[in-house]
Scaffold this motif. Structure first.
Motif, mmCIF file in Angstrom:
data_model
loop_
_atom_site.group_PDB
_atom_site.id
_atom_site.type_symbol
_atom_site.label_atom_id
_atom_site.label_comp_id
_atom_site.label_asym_id
_atom_site.label_seq_id
_atom_site.Cartn_x
_atom_site.Cartn_y
_atom_site.Cartn_z
ATOM 1 N N VAL A 171 8.476 -3.332 20.507
ATOM 2 C CA VAL A 171 8.799 -3.732 21.868
ATOM 3 C C VAL A 171 9.404 -2.546 22.602
ATOM 4 O O VAL A 171 10.185 -1.779 22.042
ATOM 5 C CB VAL A 171 9.758 -4.953 21.883
ATOM 6 C CG1 VAL A 171 11.037 -4.671 21.129
ATOM 7 C CG2 VAL A 171 10.041 -5.408 23.298
ATOM 8 N N GLU A 172 9.021 -2.398 23.859
ATOM 9 C CA GLU A 172 9.558 -1.317 24.668
ATOM 10 C C GLU A 172 11.046 -1.524 24.916
ATOM 11 O O GLU A 172 11.569 -2.625 24.839
ATOM 12 C CB GLU A 172 8.816 -1.227 26.006
ATOM 13 C CG GLU A 172 7.813 -0.084 26.079
ATOM 14 C CD GLU A 172 8.444 1.290 25.883
ATOM 15 O OE1 GLU A 172 9.575 1.513 26.331
ATOM 16 O OE2 GLU A 172 7.784 2.142 25.276
ATOM 17 N N LYS A 173 11.711 -0.428 25.236
ATOM 18 C CA LYS A 173 13.132 -0.499 25.580
ATOM 19 C C LYS A 173 13.270 -0.708 27.093
ATOM 20 O O LYS A 173 12.309 -0.463 27.824
ATOM 21 C CB LYS A 173 13.861 0.762 25.120
ATOM 22 C CG LYS A 173 13.291 2.078 25.688
ATOM 23 C CD LYS A 173 13.704 2.329 27.115
ATOM 24 C CE LYS A 173 12.670 3.050 27.890
ATOM 25 N NZ LYS A 173 12.919 3.021 29.346
ATOM 26 N N PRO A 174 14.450 -1.153 27.577
ATOM 27 C CA PRO A 174 15.515 -1.758 26.791
ATOM 28 C C PRO A 174 15.078 -3.113 26.258
ATOM 29 O O PRO A 174 14.082 -3.669 26.718
ATOM 30 C CB PRO A 174 16.664 -1.876 27.796
ATOM 31 C CG PRO A 174 16.000 -1.973 29.132
ATOM 32 C CD PRO A 174 14.775 -1.109 29.022
ATOM 33 N N LEU A 175 15.827 -3.639 25.298
ATOM 34 C CA LEU A 175 15.406 -4.855 24.619
ATOM 35 C C LEU A 175 15.307 -6.046 25.555
ATOM 36 O O LEU A 175 14.466 -6.917 25.374
ATOM 37 C CB LEU A 175 16.373 -5.165 23.475
ATOM 38 C CG LEU A 175 15.983 -6.284 22.524
ATOM 39 C CD1 LEU A 175 14.636 -5.997 21.870
ATOM 40 C CD2 LEU A 175 17.061 -6.477 21.460
#
Length: 361
Positions: free
Chosen positions: A99-103
């Motif tokens: 998953v891309e950041k930020p969470l």
């Protein structure tokens, strides 16, 4: 898991997916792009054509992609507010995910994902992409090996120009708090907060921040009338931080620095040596660790040892699924901790007082 090809479905085919994730998947040894998903049918059709994905593997509903029998793992490249919801669906389906950041948009909204991943043991990672830079990994090992003595100061900058009004960027989701959580802070600052934590192995104990917005109104996307929309996130975030072991750190984060594409710099000063990391010089570090360098206040650029070269984020995703997790591969827990720190920076900027993050959120 066996050494069979890992079939990866990508959810969200915007710039980060087409510019970084999908090319990384296609270059990987053992991974393949098997399906794509986006709510924007034009983007979906364009990506399908570019990557030769047939119609039955193109989806506008992420649930359908996750349940597709031809998808072994999921790569999430959507706006921040959808990260947790989609990742939880992957966990419930028993499928590994990145998953891309930020969470998420804040730490409380990410608690359920953090707990679910821990309980189910689903292979997963958050994409802090600069952990894979050879210079960053080499710097981490130098610090761990005591080459700089006790670390005293770390100064970081992450500057881009695309938010400058001259670029006439419309009010896309990155300028809306309900979609992004924050602006330059979450977009760029999350990387630097994580990178300092990654290279030092230390947590933060305090933040003192100043955020600001230069352009309060931007054109609505796809508006022929020129209708404007409010920007409610930061254009810049400058903050000081202290770590639990006494490192004094500063962060200069902005999307309004004229002439900067993707400028990232970090200076590390210990009581026995120093280093300068520059993202634009990824195959080298500037070091001052020898007595002659110290006497003459001289930094010399040195090449990165060969063993650090060739580290790749999406290859790490494939290898993680197969049970070979490298230190650069950030866990969901790392993403949750990062989110706690982002919240603390926002709190300090709002109140004008120091904020003390609590990792037990």
């Amino acid at each position: 898991m066996s050494e069979k090809t890992i079939r990866i479905g990508v959810i969200g085919v915007g710039a980060i997916a087409t510019g970084t994730h999908i090319p990384g998947i296609k270059r990987s040894d053992g991974g393949m792009l098997s399906a794509i998903c986006d709510i924007d049918t034009r983007k979906l059709q364009s990506a399908a054509k570019a990557y030769e994905i047939d119609e039955k593997h193109c989806f506008t509903d992420y649930r359908q992609l996750i349940s597709c029998p031809d998808v072994d793992a999921v790569d999430i490249c959507t706006p921040n507010d959808m990260h947790v919801e989609i990742a939880l669906a992957a966990v419930n389906a028993g499928k590994p995910f990145s998953v891309e950041k930020p969470l998420s948009i804040n730490a409380p909204s990410a608690v359920s994902l953090d707990r679910s991943v821990a309980e189910r043991g689903i292979p997963s990672m958050i994409c802090f992409s600069y952990r894979y830079r050879p210079a960053a990994v080499y710097l981490r090992d130098l610090i761990a090996g005591g080459k700089f003595g006790k670390i005293r100061h770390i100064y970081t900058r992450y500057l881009q120009a695309w938010g400058n009004p001259k670029n006439d960027c419309p009010c896309v989701w990155r300028f809306k708090a309900d979609k992004s959580g924050s602006g330059a802070l979450g977009d760029l600052g999350s990387h630097m907060i994580d990178l300092v934590r990654f290279i030092t192995g230390e947590e933060y104990s305090e933040f003192q921040a100043k955020n600001g917005t230069f352009t309060a109104l931007r054109k609505k996307p796809d508006s022929d009338s020129g209708e404007m929309d409010n920007v409610d996130v930061d254009d810049f975030s400058h903050f000081f931080a202290a770590t639990t072991n006494g490192i004094a750190a500063s962060f200069e984060i902005s999307r309004n620095c004229f002439g900067r594409g993707n400028y990232q710099r970090m200076e590390v000063y210990g009581d026995g040596g120093a280093a300068v990391y520059e993202q634009e010089q990824d195959a080298a570090l500037s070091l001052c660790i020898e007595p002659d360098q110290f006497r003459n206040n001289r930094f010399d650029r040195v090449p990165i040892p060969e063993k650090y070269l060739g580290i790749n984020q999406m290859q790490a995703f494939v290898d993680m699924i197969r049970g070979n997790r490298i230190p650069s591969c950030a866990a969901v827990k790392d993403g949750f901790i990062n989110q706690v720190y982002l919240d603390a920076v926002l709190e300090s900027a709002k109140t004008g007082r120091p904020a003390y993050p609590a990792l037990s959120v």
